[in-house]
Design a protein around this motif. Sequence first.
Motif, PDB file in Angstrom:
ATOM      1  N   ALA A  75       0.824  -1.204   0.000  1.00  0.00           N
ATOM      2  CA  ALA A  75       0.000   0.000   0.000  1.00  0.00           C
ATOM      3  C   ALA A  75       0.859   1.256   0.000  1.00  0.00           C
ATOM      4  O   ALA A  75       0.590   2.212  -0.733  1.00  0.00           O
ATOM      5  N   GLY A  76       1.911   1.256   0.819  1.00  0.00           N
ATOM      6  CA  GLY A  76       2.792   2.418   0.882  1.00  0.00           C
ATOM      7  C   GLY A  76       3.482   2.695  -0.441  1.00  0.00           C
ATOM      8  O   GLY A  76       3.643   3.855  -0.844  1.00  0.00           O
ATOM      9  N   PHE A  77       3.887   1.638  -1.150  1.00  0.00           N
ATOM     10  CA  PHE A  77       4.550   1.821  -2.448  1.00  0.00           C
ATOM     11  C   PHE A  77       3.616   2.464  -3.460  1.00  0.00           C
ATOM     12  O   PHE A  77       3.989   3.395  -4.181  1.00  0.00           O
ATOM     13  N   PHE A  78       2.378   2.014  -3.510  1.00  0.00           N
ATOM     14  CA  PHE A  78       1.438   2.587  -4.466  1.00  0.00           C
ATOM     15  C   PHE A  78       1.051   4.017  -4.086  1.00  0.00           C
ATOM     16  O   PHE A  78       0.812   4.854  -4.966  1.00  0.00           O
ATOM     17  N   VAL A  79       0.992   4.309  -2.777  1.00  0.00           N
ATOM     18  CA  VAL A  79       0.739   5.691  -2.352  1.00  0.00           C
ATOM     19  C   VAL A  79       1.893   6.588  -2.785  1.00  0.00           C
ATOM     20  O   VAL A  79       1.686   7.716  -3.252  1.00  0.00           O
ATOM     21  N   ALA A  80       3.125   6.084  -2.650  1.00  0.00           N
ATOM     22  CA  ALA A  80       4.290   6.867  -3.082  1.00  0.00           C
ATOM     23  C   ALA A  80       4.249   7.122  -4.585  1.00  0.00           C
ATOM     24  O   ALA A  80       4.526   8.236  -5.050  1.00  0.00           O
ATOM     25  N   ASP A 130       7.913  10.334   8.720  1.00  0.00           N
ATOM     26  CA  ASP A 130       6.722  10.051   9.522  1.00  0.00           C
ATOM     27  C   ASP A 130       5.849   8.994   8.862  1.00  0.00           C
ATOM     28  O   ASP A 130       5.275   8.142   9.539  1.00  0.00           O
ATOM     29  N   PHE A 131       5.770   9.028   7.521  1.00  0.00           N
ATOM     30  CA  PHE A 131       4.961   8.044   6.804  1.00  0.00           C
ATOM     31  C   PHE A 131       5.521   6.641   6.996  1.00  0.00           C
ATOM     32  O   PHE A 131       4.775   5.690   7.244  1.00  0.00           O
ATOM     33  N   ARG A 132       6.842   6.521   6.907  1.00  0.00           N
ATOM     34  CA  ARG A 132       7.451   5.199   7.005  1.00  0.00           C
ATOM     35  C   ARG A 132       7.356   4.642   8.416  1.00  0.00           C
ATOM     36  O   ARG A 132       7.114   3.444   8.602  1.00  0.00           O
ATOM     37  N   ILE A 133       7.537   5.484   9.420  1.00  0.00           N
ATOM     38  CA  ILE A 133       7.437   5.022  10.803  1.00  0.00           C
ATOM     39  C   ILE A 133       5.981   4.800  11.190  1.00  0.00           C
ATOM     40  O   ILE A 133       5.640   3.861  11.907  1.00  0.00           O
ATOM     41  N   GLY A 134       5.119   5.663  10.699  1.00  0.00           N
ATOM     42  CA  GLY A 134       3.704   5.626  11.055  1.00  0.00           C
ATOM     43  C   GLY A 134       3.380   6.660  12.105  1.00  0.00           C
ATOM     44  O   GLY A 134       3.965   6.673  13.183  1.00  0.00           O
ATOM     45  N   ALA A 144      -6.636  -2.276   5.216  1.00  0.00           N
ATOM     46  CA  ALA A 144      -5.256  -1.908   5.517  1.00  0.00           C
ATOM     47  C   ALA A 144      -4.780  -0.770   4.626  1.00  0.00           C
ATOM     48  O   ALA A 144      -4.112   0.158   5.096  1.00  0.00           O
ATOM     49  N   GLY A 145      -5.139  -0.826   3.351  1.00  0.00           N
ATOM     50  CA  GLY A 145      -4.711   0.217   2.431  1.00  0.00           C
ATOM     51  C   GLY A 145      -5.284   1.582   2.782  1.00  0.00           C
ATOM     52  O   GLY A 145      -4.586   2.600   2.735  1.00  0.00           O
ATOM     53  N   ALA A 146      -6.555   1.616   3.153  1.00  0.00           N
ATOM     54  CA  ALA A 146      -7.177   2.886   3.531  1.00  0.00           C
ATOM     55  C   ALA A 146      -6.505   3.467   4.766  1.00  0.00           C
ATOM     56  O   ALA A 146      -6.277   4.682   4.856  1.00  0.00           O
ATOM     57  N   ALA A 147      -6.172   2.611   5.732  1.00  0.00           N
ATOM     58  CA  ALA A 147      -5.495   3.090   6.942  1.00  0.00           C
ATOM     59  C   ALA A 147      -4.110   3.629   6.620  1.00  0.00           C
ATOM     60  O   ALA A 147      -3.720   4.708   7.095  1.00  0.00           O
ATOM     61  N   VAL A 148      -3.364   2.902   5.808  1.00  0.00           N
ATOM     62  CA  VAL A 148      -2.007   3.315   5.455  1.00  0.00           C
ATOM     63  C   VAL A 148      -2.010   4.644   4.702  1.00  0.00           C
ATOM     64  O   VAL A 148      -1.085   5.447   4.846  1.00  0.00           O
ATOM     65  N   SER A 149      -3.059   4.912   3.943  1.00  0.00           N
ATOM     66  CA  SER A 149      -3.086   6.107   3.098  1.00  0.00           C
ATOM     67  C   SER A 149      -2.970   7.396   3.900  1.00  0.00           C
ATOM     68  O   SER A 149      -2.491   8.403   3.386  1.00  0.00           O
ATOM     69  N   PHE A 150      -3.385   7.385   5.163  1.00  0.00           N
ATOM     70  CA  PHE A 150      -3.265   8.618   5.955  1.00  0.00           C
ATOM     71  C   PHE A 150      -2.463   8.437   7.245  1.00  0.00           C
ATOM     72  O   PHE A 150      -2.015   9.422   7.833  1.00  0.00           O
ATOM     73  N   SER A 151      -2.245   7.182   7.684  1.00  0.00           N
ATOM     74  CA  SER A 151      -1.545   6.974   8.958  1.00  0.00           C
ATOM     75  C   SER A 151      -0.101   6.529   8.785  1.00  0.00           C
ATOM     76  O   SER A 151       0.650   6.505   9.760  1.00  0.00           O
ATOM     77  N   GLY A 152       0.296   6.180   7.566  1.00  0.00           N
ATOM     78  CA  GLY A 152       1.630   5.656   7.357  1.00  0.00           C
ATOM     79  C   GLY A 152       1.697   4.160   7.640  1.00  0.00           C
ATOM     80  O   GLY A 152       0.684   3.506   7.858  1.00  0.00           O
ATOM     81  N   LEU A 153       2.927   3.640   7.652  1.00  0.00           N
ATOM     82  CA  LEU A 153       3.129   2.193   7.718  1.00  0.00           C
ATOM     83  C   LEU A 153       3.129   1.705   9.165  1.00  0.00           C
ATOM     84  O   LEU A 153       4.143   1.233   9.692  1.00  0.00           O
ATOM     85  N   GLU A 178       7.491  14.748  21.125  1.00  0.00           N
ATOM     86  CA  GLU A 178       6.475  13.777  20.744  1.00  0.00           C
ATOM     87  C   GLU A 178       7.076  12.690  19.875  1.00  0.00           C
ATOM     88  O   GLU A 178       7.802  12.965  18.918  1.00  0.00           O
ATOM     89  N   LEU A 179       6.779  11.442  20.214  1.00  0.00           N
ATOM     90  CA  LEU A 179       7.209  10.307  19.411  1.00  0.00           C
ATOM     91  C   LEU A 179       6.153   9.975  18.372  1.00  0.00           C
ATOM     92  O   LEU A 179       4.958  10.089  18.651  1.00  0.00           O
ATOM     93  N   PRO A 180       6.554   9.536  17.174  1.00  0.00           N
ATOM     94  CA  PRO A 180       5.563   8.959  16.256  1.00  0.00           C
ATOM     95  C   PRO A 180       4.951   7.713  16.884  1.00  0.00           C
ATOM     96  O   PRO A 180       5.646   6.924  17.528  1.00  0.00           O
ATOM     97  N   VAL A 181       3.663   7.536  16.713  1.00  0.00           N
ATOM     98  CA  VAL A 181       2.977   6.418  17.361  1.00  0.00           C
ATOM     99  C   VAL A 181       3.493   5.078  16.856  1.00  0.00           C
ATOM    100  O   VAL A 181       3.443   4.068  17.568  1.00  0.00           O
ATOM    101  N   GLY A 182       4.046   5.051  15.640  1.00  0.00           N
ATOM    102  CA  GLY A 182       4.599   3.807  15.120  1.00  0.00           C
ATOM    103  C   GLY A 182       5.736   3.264  15.972  1.00  0.00           C
ATOM    104  O   GLY A 182       5.923   2.043  16.060  1.00  0.00           O
TER     105      GLY A 182
END
Length: 321
Positions: free
Chosen positions: A88-93, A168-172, A235-244, A294-298
């Motif tokens: 999902a992350g690859f296609f978003v990129a 931030d996207f990669r960490i989540g 999973a894809g919908a979640a990744v689209s705005f929350s990252g991996l 603040e830490l990224p939640v990932g």
Amino acid sequence: AAGGLALLAAVISLCTGAVMVAPGELVQALLGQGGGTTGGSIVLLVRLPRTLGCLLAGAALAASGAIIQTVMANPLAAPNIIGVNSGAGFFVALCSASLPAALSVKLSPLAAFLGAFACVMLVLLIAEKAGSSRIVLVLAGVAISNMFGAGTDAVVTLSPDALVGYSDFRIGGLSNVTMEQVAPAMWVIVLCLAGALLFSNELDVLTLGSDTARSLGLPVGRMRVLALAFAAALAGAAVSFSGLLGFVGLIVPHIIRRLIGSESRNLILGCALGGAALLTVCDVAARLLFAPYELPVGIVLSFAGGPFFLWLLIRKRGRHL
């Protein structure tokens, strides 16, 4: 209980932070009566999108993990473990690199679904060709995940502006999420959760094994693809705005299954509520543990999920994987 915990976590998320918001002020802001105050503006513009994003992403990833584990009969399967998040992350990129910013935001949920679905189908195909043991499935997922992760790195290297805030996207993380990003994905998540619940009886039949399911008249191949399509879309919908984000789809199904059993309807609904609660609690912890930093939640999820995954492996030693 999971629903009450999710609601409590959402209230705490909306009220706590660098600026504390009183419950009365929170209610006024949500009713549209406190938008002019500092606390009301913070709630409506910053914390509400973030909290809604946590609830939706947690629900989607946990429900996706439950569906994937059910269909693949593998308790170690999860969106991040078998590479769904990376696809999902690859296609978003790719979407962000090739389309104008305004259009890519709208199409990110669709791109994420296509990437997630392509990945899960590829992993399933490889596992069937190489042997359908559980360990083969996990190893195939790890390999595909690394490939898609390398593809995302390549896109960002060649087009540095493809993903603003790529780290931030990669960490989540959800610190900068907006309602414009959450809204399109929200409808995908709601519809796919409803669809998964609608076909919960068929999922229960599928857990009996392919031969038994066929003898009962279930079109196993089509049902498996449909269920995995729901999981990939969630999973894809979640990744689209929350990252991996990782491990939500692994931790929550195991906890909920031990509490309420494996009946698909209750499991999916319980995982959705439990995942929403878990991710929101982790996000609040990420905000407050090292305040004012603040830490990224990932990162918080990885600290919790890594040991949990190792515990699962140790617990299942000696069993056939």
